[in-house]
Write a protein that holds these residues in place. Sequence first.
Motif, mmCIF file in Angstrom:
data_model
loop_
_atom_site.group_PDB
_atom_site.id
_atom_site.type_symbol
_atom_site.label_atom_id
_atom_site.label_comp_id
_atom_site.label_asym_id
_atom_site.label_seq_id
_atom_site.Cartn_x
_atom_site.Cartn_y
_atom_site.Cartn_z
ATOM 1 N N THR A 41 -8.387 2.288 -2.009
ATOM 2 C CA THR A 41 -8.142 1.123 -1.765
ATOM 3 C C THR A 41 -7.191 0.020 -2.395
ATOM 4 O O THR A 41 -7.183 -0.830 -2.776
ATOM 5 C CB THR A 41 -9.670 0.164 -2.306
ATOM 6 O OG1 THR A 41 -9.844 0.574 -3.810
ATOM 7 C CG2 THR A 41 -10.780 1.063 -1.596
ATOM 8 N N GLY A 42 -6.448 1.058 -3.411
ATOM 9 C CA GLY A 42 -5.534 0.268 -4.299
ATOM 10 C C GLY A 42 -4.384 0.032 -3.589
ATOM 11 O O GLY A 42 -3.785 0.284 -2.594
ATOM 12 N N VAL A 71 -1.490 -3.992 -10.497
ATOM 13 C CA VAL A 71 -1.856 -2.688 -10.122
ATOM 14 C C VAL A 71 -3.286 -2.923 -9.839
ATOM 15 O O VAL A 71 -3.981 -3.148 -10.642
ATOM 16 C CB VAL A 71 -1.562 -1.391 -10.753
ATOM 17 C CG1 VAL A 71 -1.958 -0.200 -10.282
ATOM 18 C CG2 VAL A 71 -0.052 -1.269 -11.284
ATOM 19 N N THR A 72 -3.772 -2.504 -8.416
ATOM 20 C CA THR A 72 -5.251 -2.884 -8.196
ATOM 21 C C THR A 72 -5.636 -1.453 -7.805
ATOM 22 O O THR A 72 -4.850 -0.550 -7.042
ATOM 23 C CB THR A 72 -5.464 -3.861 -6.989
ATOM 24 O OG1 THR A 72 -4.820 -3.347 -5.821
ATOM 25 C CG2 THR A 72 -4.865 -5.155 -7.278
ATOM 26 N N GLY A 73 -7.022 -1.071 -8.037
ATOM 27 C CA GLY A 73 -7.480 -0.031 -7.459
ATOM 28 C C GLY A 73 -7.196 1.324 -8.081
ATOM 29 O O GLY A 73 -7.082 2.396 -7.355
ATOM 30 N N ALA A 74 -6.396 1.348 -9.213
ATOM 31 C CA ALA A 74 -5.784 2.658 -9.749
ATOM 32 C C ALA A 74 -7.058 3.609 -9.761
ATOM 33 O O ALA A 74 -6.634 4.798 -9.665
ATOM 34 C CB ALA A 74 -5.210 2.414 -11.046
ATOM 35 N N SER A 75 -8.348 3.168 -10.222
ATOM 36 C CA SER A 75 -9.366 4.172 -10.243
ATOM 37 C C SER A 75 -9.842 4.650 -8.989
ATOM 38 O O SER A 75 -10.785 5.579 -8.907
ATOM 39 C CB SER A 75 -10.325 3.462 -11.196
ATOM 40 O OG SER A 75 -10.727 2.314 -10.343
ATOM 41 N N ASP A 76 -9.462 3.741 -7.799
ATOM 42 C CA ASP A 76 -10.054 4.220 -6.586
ATOM 43 C C ASP A 76 -8.887 4.081 -5.676
ATOM 44 O O ASP A 76 -8.497 3.014 -5.003
ATOM 45 C CB ASP A 76 -10.990 3.297 -6.017
ATOM 46 C CG ASP A 76 -11.489 3.709 -4.537
ATOM 47 O OD1 ASP A 76 -11.191 4.761 -4.276
ATOM 48 O OD2 ASP A 76 -12.515 2.838 -3.954
ATOM 49 N N PRO A 77 -7.831 5.032 -5.500
ATOM 50 C CA PRO A 77 -6.749 4.964 -4.792
ATOM 51 C C PRO A 77 -6.612 4.766 -3.420
ATOM 52 O O PRO A 77 -5.697 4.296 -2.765
ATOM 53 C CB PRO A 77 -6.037 6.489 -5.019
ATOM 54 C CG PRO A 77 -6.524 6.836 -6.322
ATOM 55 C CD PRO A 77 -8.110 6.442 -6.378
ATOM 56 N N LEU A 110 -0.419 5.106 -8.055
ATOM 57 C CA LEU A 110 -0.971 4.155 -8.660
ATOM 58 C C LEU A 110 -1.308 4.258 -10.032
ATOM 59 O O LEU A 110 -1.056 3.256 -10.915
ATOM 60 C CB LEU A 110 -2.149 3.470 -8.112
ATOM 61 C CG LEU A 110 -1.931 2.918 -6.517
ATOM 62 C CD1 LEU A 110 -3.076 2.514 -5.886
ATOM 63 C CD2 LEU A 110 -0.847 1.765 -6.671
ATOM 64 N N SER A 111 -1.661 5.356 -10.404
ATOM 65 C CA SER A 111 -2.204 5.536 -11.965
ATOM 66 C C SER A 111 -0.987 6.039 -12.711
ATOM 67 O O SER A 111 -1.102 5.899 -13.791
ATOM 68 C CB SER A 111 -2.983 6.893 -11.942
ATOM 69 O OG SER A 111 -2.105 8.065 -11.404
ATOM 70 N N ARG A 149 1.002 -1.231 0.199
ATOM 71 C CA ARG A 149 -0.024 -0.025 0.091
ATOM 72 C C ARG A 149 0.951 1.094 -0.116
ATOM 73 O O ARG A 149 1.687 1.381 0.798
ATOM 74 C CB ARG A 149 -0.846 0.068 1.240
ATOM 75 C CG ARG A 149 -1.907 -1.181 1.421
ATOM 76 C CD ARG A 149 -3.172 -0.821 0.646
ATOM 77 N NE ARG A 149 -3.595 0.299 0.557
ATOM 78 C CZ ARG A 149 -4.934 0.357 1.004
ATOM 79 N NH1 ARG A 149 -5.781 -0.620 1.292
ATOM 80 N NH2 ARG A 149 -5.322 1.619 1.280
#
Length: 88
Positions: free
Chosen positions: A58-59, A50-56, A18-19, A11
């Motif tokens: 939770t990513g 990469v997880t949750g790039a659209s919702d940082p 993340l984006s 995290r």
Amino acid sequence: MPSGTVGVPIRLADPTALSLVKPGNRVDLLRLDDKGATTPVAAAALVLTVTGASDPTTGGLLLALPPAEAERAVVTSDHGFAILIRPG
């Protein structure tokens, strides 16, 4: 998983990074302390997912790390981690 590595979920302290990261990138992983200083944890870690790039909020990242670097990465960090994205 590349031979000789384990997968470690990370995290980031600044999840907006993340984006900027995608699978296949290499990153240096740094632990942040309460004074804003950094400690190197891993060098040239391979980004697997990469997880949750659209919702940082939770990513995170899944990194392939050698076991010694993985042990340093799983130590609790109250202030999270930062990454440096390597060129290439």
